[in-house]
Design a protein around this motif. Structure first.
Motif, mmCIF file in Angstrom:
data_model
loop_
_atom_site.group_PDB
_atom_site.id
_atom_site.type_symbol
_atom_site.label_atom_id
_atom_site.label_comp_id
_atom_site.label_asym_id
_atom_site.label_seq_id
_atom_site.Cartn_x
_atom_site.Cartn_y
_atom_site.Cartn_z
ATOM 1 N N ASP A 16 19.424 -8.087 13.703
ATOM 2 C CA ASP A 16 18.621 -9.125 13.061
ATOM 3 C C ASP A 16 17.443 -8.588 12.260
ATOM 4 O O ASP A 16 16.649 -9.366 11.726
ATOM 5 C CB ASP A 16 18.111 -10.121 14.107
ATOM 6 N N GLY A 17 17.300 -7.273 12.172
ATOM 7 C CA GLY A 17 16.204 -6.696 11.403
ATOM 8 C C GLY A 17 14.878 -6.651 12.123
ATOM 9 O O GLY A 17 13.851 -6.320 11.515
ATOM 10 N N SER A 18 14.874 -6.953 13.405
ATOM 11 C CA SER A 18 13.631 -6.953 14.179
ATOM 12 C C SER A 18 13.275 -5.538 14.638
ATOM 13 O O SER A 18 13.979 -4.577 14.347
ATOM 14 C CB SER A 18 13.777 -7.872 15.393
ATOM 15 N N ASP A 19 12.168 -5.430 15.361
ATOM 16 C CA ASP A 19 11.745 -4.177 15.994
ATOM 17 C C ASP A 19 11.602 -3.058 14.964
ATOM 18 O O ASP A 19 12.225 -2.001 15.066
ATOM 19 C CB ASP A 19 12.741 -3.780 17.090
ATOM 20 N N VAL A 20 10.740 -3.280 13.968
ATOM 21 C CA VAL A 20 10.508 -2.285 12.924
ATOM 22 C C VAL A 20 9.716 -1.116 13.498
ATOM 23 O O VAL A 20 8.654 -1.301 14.101
ATOM 24 C CB VAL A 20 9.744 -2.902 11.741
ATOM 25 N N GLU A 21 10.240 0.087 13.320
ATOM 26 C CA GLU A 21 9.566 1.296 13.804
ATOM 27 C C GLU A 21 9.420 2.287 12.658
ATOM 28 O O GLU A 21 10.379 2.557 11.943
ATOM 29 C CB GLU A 21 10.362 1.946 14.943
ATOM 30 N N ARG A 22 8.217 2.831 12.513
ATOM 31 C CA ARG A 22 7.977 3.818 11.465
ATOM 32 C C ARG A 22 8.344 5.209 11.971
ATOM 33 O O ARG A 22 8.034 5.571 13.109
ATOM 34 C CB ARG A 22 6.518 3.796 11.025
ATOM 35 N N VAL A 23 8.998 6.005 11.099
ATOM 36 C CA VAL A 23 9.407 7.358 11.465
ATOM 37 C C VAL A 23 8.596 8.401 10.714
ATOM 38 O O VAL A 23 8.132 9.378 11.299
ATOM 39 C CB VAL A 23 10.911 7.572 11.209
ATOM 40 N N THR A 24 8.434 8.257 9.375
ATOM 41 C CA THR A 24 7.738 9.272 8.587
ATOM 42 C C THR A 24 6.611 8.658 7.773
ATOM 43 O O THR A 24 6.579 7.453 7.506
ATOM 44 C CB THR A 24 8.686 10.001 7.606
ATOM 45 N N SER A 25 5.700 9.515 7.340
ATOM 46 C CA SER A 25 4.618 9.147 6.426
ATOM 47 C C SER A 25 4.218 10.398 5.659
ATOM 48 O O SER A 25 4.577 11.516 6.037
ATOM 49 C CB SER A 25 3.415 8.578 7.196
ATOM 50 N N GLY A 26 3.519 10.207 4.562
ATOM 51 C CA GLY A 26 2.989 11.353 3.836
ATOM 52 C C GLY A 26 3.778 11.792 2.631
ATOM 53 O O GLY A 26 3.385 12.747 1.956
ATOM 54 N N GLY A 27 4.865 11.117 2.306
ATOM 55 C CA GLY A 27 5.651 11.476 1.119
ATOM 56 C C GLY A 27 5.593 10.370 0.083
ATOM 57 O O GLY A 27 5.410 9.205 0.414
ATOM 58 N N ASP A 44 0.863 -1.177 0.000
ATOM 59 C CA ASP A 44 0.000 0.000 0.000
ATOM 60 C C ASP A 44 0.902 1.229 0.000
ATOM 61 O O ASP A 44 1.719 1.393 0.909
ATOM 62 C CB ASP A 44 -0.884 -0.014 1.241
ATOM 63 N N PRO A 45 0.800 2.121 -1.008
ATOM 64 C CA PRO A 45 1.661 3.312 -1.034
ATOM 65 C C PRO A 45 1.584 4.155 0.233
ATOM 66 O O PRO A 45 2.535 4.884 0.538
ATOM 67 C CB PRO A 45 1.146 4.087 -2.248
ATOM 68 N N ALA A 46 0.491 4.045 0.983
ATOM 69 C CA ALA A 46 0.371 4.793 2.233
ATOM 70 C C ALA A 46 1.386 4.334 3.267
ATOM 71 O O ALA A 46 1.638 5.038 4.247
ATOM 72 C CB ALA A 46 -1.043 4.666 2.799
ATOM 73 N N ALA A 47 1.974 3.164 3.047
ATOM 74 C CA ALA A 47 2.974 2.643 3.982
ATOM 75 C C ALA A 47 4.377 3.139 3.668
ATOM 76 O O ALA A 47 5.302 2.911 4.450
ATOM 77 C CB ALA A 47 2.962 1.118 3.971
ATOM 78 N N ASP A 48 4.566 3.827 2.532
ATOM 79 C CA ASP A 48 5.890 4.330 2.177
ATOM 80 C C ASP A 48 6.378 5.329 3.220
ATOM 81 O O ASP A 48 5.595 6.121 3.754
ATOM 82 C CB ASP A 48 5.865 5.019 0.811
ATOM 83 N N GLY A 49 7.679 5.312 3.502
ATOM 84 C CA GLY A 49 8.239 6.256 4.457
ATOM 85 C C GLY A 49 9.558 5.770 5.011
ATOM 86 O O GLY A 49 10.092 4.737 4.591
#
Length: 315
Positions: free
Chosen positions: A145-156, A132-137
Motif C-alpha cells: 500500500d505504499g506505507s512505512d516510508v523508510e529513508r536509506v541514503t542521503s547526500g547525493g 527540499d533537495p536535501a530530502a533526495d535519496g
C-alpha cells in the motif's frame, strides 16, 4: 539533469494539488528464465508503451501505453509500472488489473517512483525527490500500500536504486552529482549503514543503477571506459573487487551497450544495444561469459530494457 527536472516538476504539480558477506549460500534459488519487459516509444501514440517478449524474440506483446516498466516481482506475477497519468501501479500482466500506490507523499513532500522489488516482495526501493533537495535519496516502502516510508541514503544529487542483494540486506545504487559530473555505483545496507563505493574514481558509469546476480557474487552495470568510448558491459564483485569487462562483440566499438540485467537463473545477461549508424536500439541476450549473442527485438526500442523476470514464457 532533465530526468531530475521532470521528477521535480511532477512533484511541484502534485504539491500544488560490518564486513560484507555475500555468497551463493545466502542467495535466493535461481529462477526460471521467463519474460523480458521493456519500454518502447510509439510514434503513432506519441508515448512510451510497456511490452513483454520471450527471450528468443517471439510473442512480443504490449501491456500498457503511457507508462514505463520497472522490475518484475520475484515470483513473476506482477510488474512495477510508472504510468504517465497517475503514478505508481503494481500490474498483473495476465489480467491487466493493478494496485495503485501513492507515488506522492505530501508530508514530507516526496515524489517516490518505486520500481525495485525486495527478494521477499514485501518492499519496494524508490528513487526519491523532495521539495527540499536535501530530502533526495533512496527510500523504501511497503509494496502492498505504499506505507512505512523508510529513508536509506542521503547526500547525493540523485541516488538511483538498482537492485536488492539476493538476501535482501543490501541495495546497489547509482549516485550522480550533476554539479561535478560524477556517477558511481555504491552499495549500502537497507538501514542506511555501511555505505561502500564499488566503481573506481574516473570510471564514467552510465545512468544505469546496477543488477545483482542471483548467485549474489557479482553486480552488472555499463560504463564508458576509457572516457569517450562507447559504453560496454562490466561486472564487479559484491565486495568491490574483481572489476572486469564482459567481452561482448561490438560493445564499446561499433555499438554502445547499456542497461544490463541478469537472467533469473544467472547464466545469461540481457541488455540494450544502440547502433549510432542507424540510430536504433534493440534488446540482446548473451551468455554470462560474453558468448552466444542473440538479438531479441528488431524495431528499435526507444526507452529500452527494464527487467528479465520469471513469468512463464508466452506460448
Amino acid at each position: 539533469m532533465m530526468r531530475k527536472l521532470l521528477m521535480l516538476a511532477l512533484l511541484a504539480s502534485a504539491a500544488a494539488v560490518a564486513a560484507i558477506v555475500v555468497s551463493p549460500a545466502t542467495a535466493k534459488p535461481p529462477g526460471a528464465n521467463g519474460l523480458i519487459s521493456f519500454t518502447r516509444f510509439d510514434p503513432a501514440l506519441d508515448q512510451d508503451v510497456v511490452y513483454t517478449v520471450n527471450p528468443d524474440g517471439s510473442h512480443e506483446q504490449p501491456l500498457m501505453a503511457g507508462a514505463e516498466s520497472g522490475q518484475w516481482s520475484p515470483d513473476g506475477t506482477r510488474i512495477a509500472i510508472m504510468a504517465d497519468c497517475c503514478g505508481e501501479r503494481i500490474l498483473d500482466p495476465d489480467t491487466g488489473s493493478y494496485t495503485q500506490l501513492p507515488t506522492f507523499y505530501p508530508d514530507p513532500g516526496l515524489f517516490l517512483p518505486c520500481m525495485i522489488w525486495s527478494p521477499d516482495a514485501a518492499r519496494l526501493a524508490c528513487e526519491g525527490f523532495g521539495d527540499d533537495p536535501a530530502a533526495d535519496g533512496v527510500y523504501t516502502i511497503n509494496s502492498l500500500d505504499g506505507s512505512d516510508v523508510e529513508r536509506v541514503t542521503s547526500g547525493g544529487d540523485d541516488d538511483c536504486p538498482g537492485d536488492y542483494s539476493p538476501n535482501g540486506k543490501r541495495l546497489v545504487f547509482l549516485r550522480a552529482s550533476f554539479e561535478f559530473g560524477v556517477q558511481a555505483l555504491f552499495m549500502v545496507k537497507t538501514d542506511g549503514t555501511d555505505l561502500r563505493r564499488l566503481t573506481p574514481a574516473g570510471m564514467d558509469v552510465n545512468f544505469n543503477c546496477g543488477s545483482w546476480s542471483p548467485q549474489g557474487n557479482e553486480i552488472l552495470f555499463s560504463a564508458h571506459s576509457p572516457r569517450g568510448a562507447r559504453s560496454s558491459i562490466f561486472a564487479v564483485h559484491a565486495d568491490g573487487s574483481g572489476l572486469r569487462q564482459i567481452p561482448i562483440a561490438a560493445c564499446g566499438s561499433a555499438a554502445g551497450c547499456f542497461e544490463p540485467v541478469w537472467s533469473p537463473d544467472g547464466t545469461k545477461i540481457a541488455f540494450t544495444t544502440f547502433m549510432p549508424q542507424t540510430g536504433q536500439a534493440d534488446l540482446y541476450t548473451v551468455n554470462a561469459n560474453g558468448t552466444g549473442l542473440h538479438q531479441v527485438t528488431h524495431r528499435g526500442l526507444g526507452a529500452g530494457l527494464k527487467d528479465w523476470g520469471t513469468h512463464p514464457l508466452t506460448r
